[in-house]
Design a protein around this motif. Structure first.
Motif, PDB file in Angstrom:
ATOM      1  N   LEU A   1      13.646 -29.884  27.660  1.00 31.14           N
ATOM      2  CA  LEU A   1      13.384 -28.533  27.414  1.00 31.14           C
ATOM      3  C   LEU A   1      14.098 -27.781  26.528  1.00 31.14           C
TER       4      LEU A   1
ATOM      5  N   ASP B   1       0.852 -36.104  32.178  1.00 32.45           N
ATOM      6  CA  ASP B   1       1.510 -34.963  31.517  1.00 32.45           C
ATOM      7  C   ASP B   1       2.210 -35.315  30.181  1.00 32.45           C
TER       8      ASP B   1
ATOM      9  N   THR C   1       3.262 -33.275  28.377  1.00 31.54           N
ATOM     10  CA  THR C   1       4.072 -32.204  27.488  1.00 31.54           C
ATOM     11  C   THR C   1       5.450 -32.032  27.895  1.00 31.54           C
TER      12      THR C   1
ATOM     13  N   ASN D   1       5.719 -33.313  34.464  1.00 31.42           N
ATOM     14  CA  ASN D   1       5.664 -33.115  36.054  1.00 31.42           C
ATOM     15  C   ASN D   1       4.185 -32.895  36.317  1.00 31.42           C
TER      16      ASN D   1
ATOM     17  N   ALA E   1       9.051 -23.413  33.614  1.00 33.56           N
ATOM     18  CA  ALA E   1       9.075 -24.374  32.368  1.00 33.56           C
ATOM     19  C   ALA E   1       8.868 -25.742  33.054  1.00 33.56           C
ATOM     20  N   LEU E   2       9.912 -25.889  34.235  1.00 35.63           N
ATOM     21  CA  LEU E   2       9.748 -27.159  34.835  1.00 35.63           C
ATOM     22  C   LEU E   2       8.572 -27.543  35.751  1.00 35.63           C
ATOM     23  N   ASP E   3       7.902 -26.383  36.225  1.00 38.97           N
ATOM     24  CA  ASP E   3       6.802 -26.542  37.220  1.00 38.97           C
ATOM     25  C   ASP E   3       7.585 -27.142  38.661  1.00 38.97           C
TER      26      ASP E   3
ATOM     27  N   ARG F   1      14.564 -33.678  32.542  1.00 38.02           N
ATOM     28  CA  ARG F   1      13.444 -32.811  31.943  1.00 38.02           C
ATOM     29  C   ARG F   1      13.846 -31.532  31.590  1.00 38.02           C
TER      30      ARG F   1
ATOM     31  N   THR G   1       7.226 -30.816  30.005  1.00 38.88           N
ATOM     32  CA  THR G   1       7.289 -30.339  31.422  1.00 38.88           C
ATOM     33  C   THR G   1       7.672 -31.766  32.144  1.00 38.88           C
TER      34      THR G   1
END
Length: 306
Positions: free
Chosen positions: A175, A283, A285, A289, A152-154, A171, A287
């Motif tokens: 989330l 980005d 989203t 990232n 989810a964090l990438d 982040r 995330t």
């Protein structure tokens, strides 16, 4: 729980040996992935011969977060922990992690005991509320993620040379993940006798400059521009200026170096805001990232299964 431990390292052979010895003692049956930057001190030979290491990745980049992400991509466990080359895991570390994961934690962190003259000093749990988010910070050299949370964090943001763990904490708060502080999930950290990693000597590349670039970047990227967020950055800068002014009055710093630090703070803060807003647009989203694992799947590196 299938655990992988990622150990990023760069020119820290002696410290890395102590970290690997502790992993071999306390976690003999877990996957250990060592990610070696372009070291020139015999690190590769040490890792290949050490019984704790299962995978050695050699990458050409000196960026700690590039090493973390390369290790995350290579790890196979459903839980991935990060322990830096200065961190020696303590007895009870694995049991505390397993209990927290079983209880539903997405991310587990804990204290870092630092060796000092006459004993040790210990980091405490640090958390704050930023723009309505409950942010729980963690040390990037003692943290574990479930696979779902890491994806989810990438991973970590490779734009950052410092402060990527704090960025990841912001982040994670966005989330709505469960970050748990476990006192027994502890490591001992000692600098040892290796040559320390060098920071560029220019004002813009100094530790102070990099700190404020990272601060401005993560605030702009995660929250955009608002008066409350801007005031947070200004408050940090005012504290820095006050501390530097005291050093000048005490004779520990010259007025010219104080001005140089001020320019570094201002220049890097502006640069960080610009880069953070660009990243926020790239980005959109949760995330946040654009410089994570998924953007670097073509990374140049060599892999050795040991």
């Amino acid at each position: 729980m299938e655990l992988s431990v990622v150990v990023p390292t760069l020119n820290a052979r002696r410290r890395l040996a102590r970290a690997l010895d502790a992993l071999d003692t306390h976690l003999p049956d877990v996957e250990v992935v060592v990610v070696n930057g372009p070291s020139s001190d015999g690190t590769s030979g040490l890792v290949r011969d050490h019984p704790a290491a299962d995978v050695l990745l050699e990458i050409p980049e000196r960026n700690l977060n590039a090493s973390r992400n390369a290790g995350l991509a290579a790890a196979t466990g459903d839980v991935v922990a990060f322990v830096d080359h200065r961190s020696v895991v303590r007895e009870g570390w694995y049991d505390a992690l397993a209990a927290a994961i079983e209880a539903g934690a997405d991310v587990v962190t804990g204290p870092v005991h630092r060796a000092v003259s006459g004993g040790v000093t210990t980091e405490e749990c640090e958390r704050e509320t930023v723009a309505g988010r409950d942010v729980r910070y963690f040390d990037g050299g003692n943290v574990a993620f479930t696979r779902a949370a890491a994806e989810a964090l990438d991973g970590f943001d490779e734009y950052l040379e410092t402060g990527a763990a704090r960025d990841a904490a912001h982040r994670l708060a966005g989330l709505d993940t469960r970050v748990v502080w476990e006192p027994a999930f502890a490591v001992l950290r000692a600098d040892g006798d290796d040559v320390p990693d060098r920071v560029a000597e220019t004002p813009e590349g100094s530790a102070t400059g990099l700190k404020y670039r990272a601060l401005a970047y993560r605030l702009a990227k995660n929250y955009g521009v608002s008066l409350s967020v801007a005031w947070r950055a200004v408050r940090h800068a005012l504290r820095e200026a006050g501390a530097a002014a005291r050093d000048v009055l005490d004779g520990d710093e010259t007025p010219s170096s104080w001005l140089s630090r001020g320019r570094a703070v201002l220049t890097n803060a502006v640069s960080g805001v610009e880069a953070g807003l660009r990243a926020r647009r790239r980005d959109r989203t949760p995330t946040r990232n654009p410089n994570g694992v998924s953007s670097r799947m073509d990374r140049a590196m060599s892999r050795y299964d040991l």
